[in-house]
Design a protein around this motif. Sequence first.
Motif, PDB file in Angstrom:
ATOM      1  N   LEU A  73     -17.767   6.742  49.830  1.00  0.00           N
ATOM      2  CA  LEU A  73     -18.719   7.778  49.417  1.00  0.00           C
ATOM      3  C   LEU A  73     -18.569   9.027  50.276  1.00  0.00           C
ATOM      4  O   LEU A  73     -18.509  10.147  49.762  1.00  0.00           O
ATOM      5  CB  LEU A  73     -20.145   7.244  49.516  1.00  0.00           C
ATOM      6  CG  LEU A  73     -21.252   8.281  49.304  1.00  0.00           C
ATOM      7  CD1 LEU A  73     -21.283   8.726  47.848  1.00  0.00           C
ATOM      8  CD2 LEU A  73     -22.589   7.732  49.726  1.00  0.00           C
ATOM      9  N   LEU A  74     -18.486   8.836  51.578  1.00  0.00           N
ATOM     10  CA  LEU A  74     -18.358   9.977  52.483  1.00  0.00           C
ATOM     11  C   LEU A  74     -17.048  10.725  52.261  1.00  0.00           C
ATOM     12  O   LEU A  74     -17.017  11.964  52.261  1.00  0.00           O
ATOM     13  CB  LEU A  74     -18.491   9.517  53.932  1.00  0.00           C
ATOM     14  CG  LEU A  74     -19.868   8.938  54.309  1.00  0.00           C
ATOM     15  CD1 LEU A  74     -19.834   8.374  55.725  1.00  0.00           C
ATOM     16  CD2 LEU A  74     -20.948   9.982  54.153  1.00  0.00           C
ATOM     17  N   ILE A  75     -15.959   9.989  52.061  1.00  0.00           N
ATOM     18  CA  ILE A  75     -14.675  10.640  51.790  1.00  0.00           C
ATOM     19  C   ILE A  75     -14.716  11.325  50.431  1.00  0.00           C
ATOM     20  O   ILE A  75     -14.207  12.433  50.259  1.00  0.00           O
ATOM     21  CB  ILE A  75     -13.522   9.614  51.862  1.00  0.00           C
ATOM     22  CG1 ILE A  75     -13.366   9.107  53.293  1.00  0.00           C
ATOM     23  CG2 ILE A  75     -12.216  10.220  51.357  1.00  0.00           C
ATOM     24  CD1 ILE A  75     -12.427   7.930  53.431  1.00  0.00           C
ATOM     25  N   GLY A  76     -15.344  10.680  49.454  1.00  0.00           N
ATOM     26  CA  GLY A  76     -15.417  11.227  48.112  1.00  0.00           C
ATOM     27  C   GLY A  76     -16.200  12.523  48.009  1.00  0.00           C
ATOM     28  O   GLY A  76     -16.026  13.275  47.054  1.00  0.00           O
ATOM     29  N   LEU A  77     -17.054  12.784  48.982  1.00  0.00           N
ATOM     30  CA  LEU A  77     -17.796  14.045  48.973  1.00  0.00           C
ATOM     31  C   LEU A  77     -16.891  15.238  49.264  1.00  0.00           C
ATOM     32  O   LEU A  77     -17.224  16.369  48.915  1.00  0.00           O
ATOM     33  CB  LEU A  77     -18.931  13.990  50.001  1.00  0.00           C
ATOM     34  CG  LEU A  77     -20.065  13.010  49.688  1.00  0.00           C
ATOM     35  CD1 LEU A  77     -21.032  12.925  50.863  1.00  0.00           C
ATOM     36  CD2 LEU A  77     -20.788  13.400  48.418  1.00  0.00           C
ATOM     37  N   ARG A  78     -15.770  15.000  49.924  1.00  0.00           N
ATOM     38  CA  ARG A  78     -14.876  16.098  50.327  1.00  0.00           C
ATOM     39  C   ARG A  78     -13.492  16.042  49.693  1.00  0.00           C
ATOM     40  O   ARG A  78     -12.813  17.051  49.636  1.00  0.00           O
ATOM     41  CB  ARG A  78     -14.686  16.058  51.854  1.00  0.00           C
ATOM     42  CG  ARG A  78     -15.936  16.318  52.610  1.00  0.00           C
ATOM     43  CD  ARG A  78     -16.251  17.776  52.574  1.00  0.00           C
ATOM     44  NE  ARG A  78     -17.434  18.033  53.392  1.00  0.00           N
ATOM     45  CZ  ARG A  78     -18.125  19.117  53.317  1.00  0.00           C
ATOM     46  NH1 ARG A  78     -17.770  20.064  52.495  1.00  0.00           N
ATOM     47  NH2 ARG A  78     -19.192  19.279  54.059  1.00  0.00           N
ATOM     48  N   ALA A  79     -13.056  14.857  49.265  1.00  0.00           N
ATOM     49  CA  ALA A  79     -11.670  14.698  48.822  1.00  0.00           C
ATOM     50  C   ALA A  79     -11.619  14.314  47.337  1.00  0.00           C
ATOM     51  O   ALA A  79     -12.597  13.823  46.781  1.00  0.00           O
ATOM     52  CB  ALA A  79     -10.987  13.618  49.660  1.00  0.00           C
ATOM     53  N   PRO A  80     -10.462  14.520  46.712  1.00  0.00           N
ATOM     54  CA  PRO A  80     -10.288  14.089  45.322  1.00  0.00           C
ATOM     55  C   PRO A  80     -10.368  12.564  45.192  1.00  0.00           C
ATOM     56  O   PRO A  80     -10.223  11.829  46.182  1.00  0.00           O
ATOM     57  CB  PRO A  80      -8.883  14.579  44.965  1.00  0.00           C
ATOM     58  CG  PRO A  80      -8.536  15.592  45.974  1.00  0.00           C
ATOM     59  CD  PRO A  80      -9.315  15.256  47.213  1.00  0.00           C
ATOM     60  N   SER A  81     -10.554  12.109  43.980  1.00  0.00           N
ATOM     61  CA  SER A  81     -10.763  10.676  43.722  1.00  0.00           C
ATOM     62  C   SER A  81      -9.605   9.807  44.203  1.00  0.00           C
ATOM     63  O   SER A  81      -9.821   8.746  44.786  1.00  0.00           O
ATOM     64  CB  SER A  81     -10.978  10.439  42.232  1.00  0.00           C
ATOM     65  OG  SER A  81     -12.122  11.092  41.790  1.00  0.00           O
ATOM     66  N   LEU A  82      -8.385  10.230  43.946  1.00  0.00           N
ATOM     67  CA  LEU A  82      -7.233   9.420  44.329  1.00  0.00           C
ATOM     68  C   LEU A  82      -7.109   9.314  45.845  1.00  0.00           C
ATOM     69  O   LEU A  82      -6.790   8.241  46.378  1.00  0.00           O
ATOM     70  CB  LEU A  82      -5.951  10.001  43.721  1.00  0.00           C
ATOM     71  CG  LEU A  82      -4.722   9.111  43.783  1.00  0.00           C
ATOM     72  CD1 LEU A  82      -4.995   7.774  43.102  1.00  0.00           C
ATOM     73  CD2 LEU A  82      -3.551   9.803  43.116  1.00  0.00           C
ATOM     74  N   VAL A  83      -7.390  10.380  46.545  1.00  0.00           N
ATOM     75  CA  VAL A  83      -7.369  10.355  48.013  1.00  0.00           C
ATOM     76  C   VAL A  83      -8.465   9.422  48.525  1.00  0.00           C
ATOM     77  O   VAL A  83      -8.250   8.609  49.420  1.00  0.00           O
ATOM     78  CB  VAL A  83      -7.549  11.777  48.587  1.00  0.00           C
ATOM     79  CG1 VAL A  83      -7.726  11.747  50.090  1.00  0.00           C
ATOM     80  CG2 VAL A  83      -6.373  12.654  48.194  1.00  0.00           C
ATOM     81  N   MET A  84      -9.649   9.526  47.944  1.00  0.00           N
ATOM     82  CA  MET A  84     -10.760   8.661  48.331  1.00  0.00           C
ATOM     83  C   MET A  84     -10.413   7.199  48.099  1.00  0.00           C
ATOM     84  O   MET A  84     -10.649   6.348  48.956  1.00  0.00           O
ATOM     85  CB  MET A  84     -12.012   9.033  47.533  1.00  0.00           C
ATOM     86  CG  MET A  84     -13.243   8.211  47.835  1.00  0.00           C
ATOM     87  SD  MET A  84     -13.506   6.777  46.793  1.00  0.00           S
ATOM     88  CE  MET A  84     -13.506   7.448  45.172  1.00  0.00           C
ATOM     89  N   LEU A  85      -9.800   6.888  46.959  1.00  0.00           N
ATOM     90  CA  LEU A  85      -9.425   5.519  46.646  1.00  0.00           C
ATOM     91  C   LEU A  85      -8.412   4.983  47.654  1.00  0.00           C
ATOM     92  O   LEU A  85      -8.550   3.870  48.165  1.00  0.00           O
ATOM     93  CB  LEU A  85      -8.857   5.444  45.230  1.00  0.00           C
ATOM     94  CG  LEU A  85      -8.445   4.068  44.739  1.00  0.00           C
ATOM     95  CD1 LEU A  85      -9.656   3.159  44.630  1.00  0.00           C
ATOM     96  CD2 LEU A  85      -7.750   4.187  43.400  1.00  0.00           C
TER      97      LEU A  85
END
Length: 100
Positions: A73-85
Amino acid sequence: MMDITFTLTILAAALATYATRTAGYVLIKSMDTIPPRMEAALNAVPAAVLAALVAPSFVYGGIDVTITMIVALLIGLRAPSLVMLGCAWAFLVAFRHFVM
């Protein structure tokens, strides 16, 4: 050999799914314009489905899954979906390897 009850249950579920999808399509097509309240409700459906899919894993998935979802969730607030995944997957693998 297939049990008749099992087969009838699958057929009933398929029929119910088809009926609800068809009815929704027919309802929307019969309207000239979509009322604002219905549009707001339809716009809320993806978030509700996502919450319904994620919530059980968040609560019952174990501490590793819960922490990984928070990190995602925290990564997804700043990065695109694939990066977050990718980051969440790497975090989970590292967490399970080094902590558990």
